[in-house]
Scaffold this motif. Sequence first.
Motif, PDB file in Angstrom:
ATOM      1  N   ILE A  32      38.318  40.324  43.176  1.00 17.82           N
ATOM      2  CA  ILE A  32      37.872  39.851  41.865  1.00 17.82           C
ATOM      3  C   ILE A  32      36.368  39.614  41.940  1.00 17.82           C
ATOM      4  O   ILE A  32      35.824  39.371  43.023  1.00 17.82           O
TER       5      ILE A  32
ATOM      6  N   ASN B  52      34.336  41.835  35.351  1.00 16.21           N
ATOM      7  CA  ASN B  52      35.486  41.139  35.921  1.00 16.21           C
ATOM      8  C   ASN B  52      35.094  39.772  36.482  1.00 16.21           C
ATOM      9  O   ASN B  52      35.703  39.291  37.421  1.00 16.21           O
TER      10      ASN B  52
ATOM     11  N   GLU C  69      30.248  39.475  32.766  1.00 18.76           N
ATOM     12  CA  GLU C  69      29.954  39.803  34.160  1.00 18.76           C
ATOM     13  C   GLU C  69      28.838  38.860  34.614  1.00 18.76           C
ATOM     14  O   GLU C  69      27.650  39.145  34.444  1.00 18.76           O
TER      15      GLU C  69
ATOM     16  N   PRO D  39      39.902  44.961  39.212  1.00 20.80           N
ATOM     17  CA  PRO D  39      41.048  44.113  39.520  1.00 20.80           C
ATOM     18  C   PRO D  39      42.065  44.735  40.496  1.00 20.80           C
ATOM     19  O   PRO D  39      42.659  44.030  41.292  1.00 20.80           O
TER      20      PRO D  39
ATOM     21  N   ASN E 154      39.343  44.851  29.807  1.00 25.99           N
ATOM     22  CA  ASN E 154      39.002  44.999  31.224  1.00 25.99           C
ATOM     23  C   ASN E 154      39.341  43.697  31.942  1.00 25.99           C
ATOM     24  O   ASN E 154      39.974  42.795  31.350  1.00 25.99           O
ATOM     25  N   GLY E 155      38.945  43.577  33.189  1.00 23.73           N
ATOM     26  CA  GLY E 155      39.298  42.376  33.951  1.00 23.73           C
ATOM     27  C   GLY E 155      38.774  41.100  33.330  1.00 23.73           C
ATOM     28  O   GLY E 155      39.472  40.075  33.308  1.00 23.73           O
TER      29      GLY E 155
ATOM     30  N   GLN F 121      41.094  38.016  31.959  1.00 22.35           N
ATOM     31  CA  GLN F 121      40.964  36.664  32.511  1.00 22.35           C
ATOM     32  C   GLN F 121      40.710  35.642  31.406  1.00 22.35           C
ATOM     33  O   GLN F 121      41.335  34.572  31.378  1.00 22.35           O
TER      34      GLN F 121
ATOM     35  N   TYR G 217      46.657  36.559  38.184  1.00 28.83           N
ATOM     36  CA  TYR G 217      45.791  37.700  38.493  1.00 28.83           C
ATOM     37  C   TYR G 217      46.189  38.308  39.840  1.00 28.83           C
ATOM     38  O   TYR G 217      46.363  39.527  39.954  1.00 28.83           O
TER      39      TYR G 217
ATOM     40  N   VAL H 238      44.387  47.257  35.032  1.00 29.09           N
ATOM     41  CA  VAL H 238      44.265  46.028  34.249  1.00 29.09           C
ATOM     42  C   VAL H 238      44.515  46.241  32.758  1.00 29.09           C
ATOM     43  O   VAL H 238      44.952  45.312  32.072  1.00 29.09           O
TER      44      VAL H 238
END
Length: 505
Positions: free
Chosen positions: A127, A221, A233, A342, A451-452, A456, A481, A491
Amino acid sequence: MGEKVEAGRFDLSDRQHYRDKLRKCLAGLERLLAEKRFDRPKNLMGLEIELNLAGADGMPRMLNAQVLERIASRDFQTELAMFNLEVNIAPHRLGGRVFDQLAEELRASLAYADRKAGELDAGIVMIGILPTLDRDDLVSSNLSDVDRYTLLNDQIVAARGEDFMLDIDGVEHLTCTSKSIAPEAACTSVQLHLQVTPGRFADVWNAAQAVAAVQVAVGANSPFLFGRELWRESRPPLFTQSTDTRPPELQAQGVRPRTWFGERWISSAYDLFEENLRYYPALLPICDDEDPLQVLDEGGIPSLAELVLHNGTVYRWNRPVYGVADGVPHLRVENRVLPAGPTITDVLANAAFYYGLIRALAEEPRPVWTRLPFEAAATNFDTACQHGIDARLQWPRRGRYGGVTEIDVTTLVREELLPLAASGLDAWGVEAADRDLYLGVIEERCRRRTNGASWQSATFHRALEQGLSRDAALAATTRRYRELMRAGEPVHAWPVGLPETVPLG
């Protein structure tokens, strides 16, 4: 920076001697380039992934030395902090079913490492930033017990002369200070290497700079740090600030940070190494006995050890790398913009997109960097870090009228960049099955705008809605996760939210 560095103190003569050696190394590199001494193209790619160690509760575990002892493989190495590891995959030739081969190797390696970590009640989490990290986890006492990390920390702290200030204003606002570079360890990334000839280096590096924002946008992510939701990010601003040797006065003067996007397109790899010497004082002025110019005069190939070491302490998002293999020098572009994870499939989809895209863009008759101002590429990078897959980027307008327009990154990827990436992978000789599988993952992320980072964030907020405290929601998100990461589906296919009601925290 992977070479053995022994702790010690430096005096004025060390720094002057190092500067002199750097100049000799740069002159040696210039001669090697002029004499065309570099390796012929082999279409070689390399892959490194930084990893986190976390327990079944989702919390970080400071156990990398013990885990590495159990893994007992040279493919795995320490990273900056005790909750970090790195796995290095041997270079592969781009072509055929290379991405499926890499997937098989990574699954075997990471499953083995995860089993060994499990013997210590820990596990591997791939991650960008572990959501459960706390400020107390990122202190100098939790740095890995390796001389080069201790020495690097001491030198950066001494150069700055005061606490590091972290100030990231995103969905929420984080401000705090640190007495060491330890917060940098929160940033776990994927590094993609590509060996290139000197003649192709500038085109490949320029292409990589132009698409760095797109890579970050679709691959983001890392939305959390110290319990706060920040940028999609958050690694780049965190890395920049946690390695910043400049006190506020030098920042105000426009002195460049050591973590740097750059400020211009280049015409040669030499440009980047020369900038590193011109702009950045040495952090680790360690010299060996080699005289690089004498080695060249005698027909040998110099290691340029001081140049390589100095280059490792300037953190470009696309970094030039000089190396010697089997007595022959080579150049690589090291792409450092992507977060880890991920899943293995996601990592390799990001890699396939990158390698295909830069091959196509580097060979265009009117390259993108001749039509996109460098300042726009740098602005795009920050925008992509902030907004992830919802970013709008500046990009050259297609057609006869030219100019630059603003476009959703998902539209840009689906309509223009994915076809280019496919043609680039074809040019590398990658088989259609690999090409379609991994570029299809990028297509699905863009189609679903997922996306990741977005997963999340959405799962964290769903947990809050269920009544969990912030800390409990972050821990539950991390556990979920890891469960989905181990299952292996990319993901974009992950269901948002927690699988069942969890105890209130």
